[in-house]
Design an enzyme around this catalytic site. Sequence first.
Site, mmCIF file in Angstrom:
data_model
loop_
_atom_site.group_PDB
_atom_site.id
_atom_site.type_symbol
_atom_site.label_atom_id
_atom_site.label_comp_id
_atom_site.label_asym_id
_atom_site.label_seq_id
_atom_site.Cartn_x
_atom_site.Cartn_y
_atom_site.Cartn_z
ATOM 1 N N MET A 14 20.609 -0.794 10.177
ATOM 2 C CA MET A 14 19.541 -1.775 10.073
ATOM 3 C C MET A 14 18.674 -1.797 11.329
ATOM 4 O O MET A 14 17.448 -1.867 11.249
ATOM 5 C CB MET A 14 20.130 -3.170 9.824
ATOM 6 C CG MET A 14 19.061 -4.221 9.572
ATOM 7 S SD MET A 14 19.725 -5.870 9.336
ATOM 8 C CE MET A 14 20.615 -5.692 7.805
ATOM 9 N N LYS A 56 -6.097 -2.925 1.791
ATOM 10 C CA LYS A 56 -5.028 -3.671 1.096
ATOM 11 C C LYS A 56 -3.709 -3.487 1.848
ATOM 12 O O LYS A 56 -3.582 -2.572 2.675
ATOM 13 C CB LYS A 56 -4.897 -3.150 -0.339
ATOM 14 C CG LYS A 56 -4.477 -1.677 -0.431
ATOM 15 C CD LYS A 56 -4.618 -1.125 -1.844
ATOM 16 C CE LYS A 56 -4.217 0.338 -1.897
ATOM 17 N NZ LYS A 56 -4.496 0.944 -3.230
ATOM 18 N N TYR A 82 28.004 4.479 10.533
ATOM 19 C CA TYR A 82 28.632 4.025 9.289
ATOM 20 C C TYR A 82 29.164 5.193 8.478
ATOM 21 O O TYR A 82 28.505 6.229 8.328
ATOM 22 C CB TYR A 82 27.626 3.251 8.446
ATOM 23 C CG TYR A 82 27.387 1.846 8.941
ATOM 24 C CD1 TYR A 82 28.436 0.926 9.023
ATOM 25 C CD2 TYR A 82 26.120 1.432 9.322
ATOM 26 C CE1 TYR A 82 28.215 -0.373 9.481
ATOM 27 C CE2 TYR A 82 25.882 0.142 9.770
ATOM 28 C CZ TYR A 82 26.948 -0.757 9.853
ATOM 29 O OH TYR A 82 26.718 -2.026 10.296
ATOM 30 N N ARG A 111 -3.598 1.892 -15.784
ATOM 31 C CA ARG A 111 -2.991 0.923 -14.874
ATOM 32 C C ARG A 111 -3.828 -0.349 -14.855
ATOM 33 O O ARG A 111 -3.344 -1.415 -15.187
ATOM 34 C CB ARG A 111 -2.877 1.547 -13.475
ATOM 35 C CG ARG A 111 -2.062 0.737 -12.512
ATOM 36 C CD ARG A 111 -1.930 1.409 -11.167
ATOM 37 N NE ARG A 111 -3.186 1.432 -10.404
ATOM 38 C CZ ARG A 111 -3.277 1.749 -9.126
ATOM 39 N NH1 ARG A 111 -2.199 2.102 -8.451
ATOM 40 N NH2 ARG A 111 -4.445 1.753 -8.518
HETATM 41 C C1 LIG Z 1 -5.330 2.045 -3.046
HETATM 42 C C2 LIG Z 1 -6.579 2.315 -3.790
HETATM 43 C C3 LIG Z 1 -7.598 3.093 -3.216
HETATM 44 C C4 LIG Z 1 -7.415 3.867 -1.927
HETATM 45 O O1 LIG Z 1 -6.627 4.992 -2.227
HETATM 46 P P1 LIG Z 1 -6.220 6.076 -1.109
HETATM 47 O O2 LIG Z 1 -5.507 7.112 -1.893
HETATM 48 O O3 LIG Z 1 -5.321 5.369 -0.160
HETATM 49 O O4 LIG Z 1 -7.465 6.555 -0.487
HETATM 50 C C5 LIG Z 1 -8.793 3.188 -3.895
HETATM 51 N N1 LIG Z 1 -8.967 2.588 -5.089
HETATM 52 C C6 LIG Z 1 -7.994 1.865 -5.688
HETATM 53 C C7 LIG Z 1 -8.246 1.239 -7.008
HETATM 54 C C8 LIG Z 1 -6.765 1.709 -5.059
HETATM 55 O O5 LIG Z 1 -5.791 1.016 -5.662
#
Ligand SMILES: *Cc1c(COP(=O)(O)O)cnc(C)c1O
Length: 375
Positions: free
Chosen positions: A310, A41, A262, A140
Amino acid sequence: MMSVNSHSAGAWLSIDLDAICDNWRLLKSLVASGNCAAVVKADAYGLGARPVADALYRAGCRHFFVAHLGEGIALRSGLAPDAVVYVMHGIPPGAEPECLAHGLVPVLNSCQQIAAWRELACDRGEILAAVVQVDSGMARLGLSDAELQQLSQDASAFQGIKVSHVMSHLACADDPWHPANRSQLARFEAARRLLPTAAATLANSSGIFLGADYHFDLARPGAALYGVAPVPGQPNPMKAVVRLQAKVIQTRTVLAGEGVGYSFSWIAPTDSRIATVSVGYADGYLRSLSGRGSAWLGDQELPLVGRVSMDTITVDVSALLEHAVQPGMLLDLIAPQHTVDAVAQQAGTIGYEMLTALGKRYHRRYLQAGETHPV
Ligand SMILES: *Cc1c(COP(=O)(O)O)cnc(C)c1O
């Protein structure tokens, strides 16, 4: 798309695909079932979903998890048919035909998502694959206990759906002593008994290190593939993946009492040599590293002074011989010996955020087949 080659770019990002594959093989070897997916992801945590997934496919990985439907569509098109791409957020209402058309397996998180997938299956007269996620305590994503009860009393709830895996996610896996791990495990096992018989997937990177009870049929690591330490505070068994190097643009002498950058947040205590380096918060070099981060020339640590701007940072190179630092030279910001976790800690964040923040202006190099990081 801007044109960034090694000459025009301000900074270089090298990504070691062999190290990612070695990390995947190590995790796979630790998982009791021997089945290990890859979470890619957020563009493989900022490192490039396409090259990362292609390399992992060649290493033998066949299960890939993304968050969004759009990520899944982009990834699926370039992968061989025997790879499976799972969409963890499930399907936005109305996008079910799109998900099916692209050959993606949704992770169904609610009764509503299950009903919509079931209706599509009935309309098509087909059996459609899906993963079903339960909330085992993180609150979640996934089915609540009430939804599980409701579904378990409806014999046709999963009509037309082939549940490949029941899934959940651990909230506190990075703390092996946290009592939530055991309680989530128990809730996950109880939830499985209320759902169609299927394989199970629970462990993220850290979850793998909680032991075989947490492994089930498929592990889902992300961060550890990319070199992030899976058990904070313990020696990191993963190989470093990323090297970030930024170019010196200019050097100057700053006299004692003069301010740099800055707000003059740094005032030279003595006459100092300052190098201006071509990376900034627009590149994901976080502004919270102002006055705290470091660059390295070989083993020589060079403190960041003043604010992260930046596009630039300023580095005190007084420790080096006068002409040791010249415009065009590369300084290390993240490297195998200066890890993403250590830099993240200096920035007051975690390796995950540091990686996903890495920007698009870098000259990106993908190392594979034994190539090593440039020196
Ligand atoms: C992001 C995610 C993972 C991977 O988690 P890591 O801690 O990066 O290994 C696995 N399962 C779900 C549902 C996630 O959102």
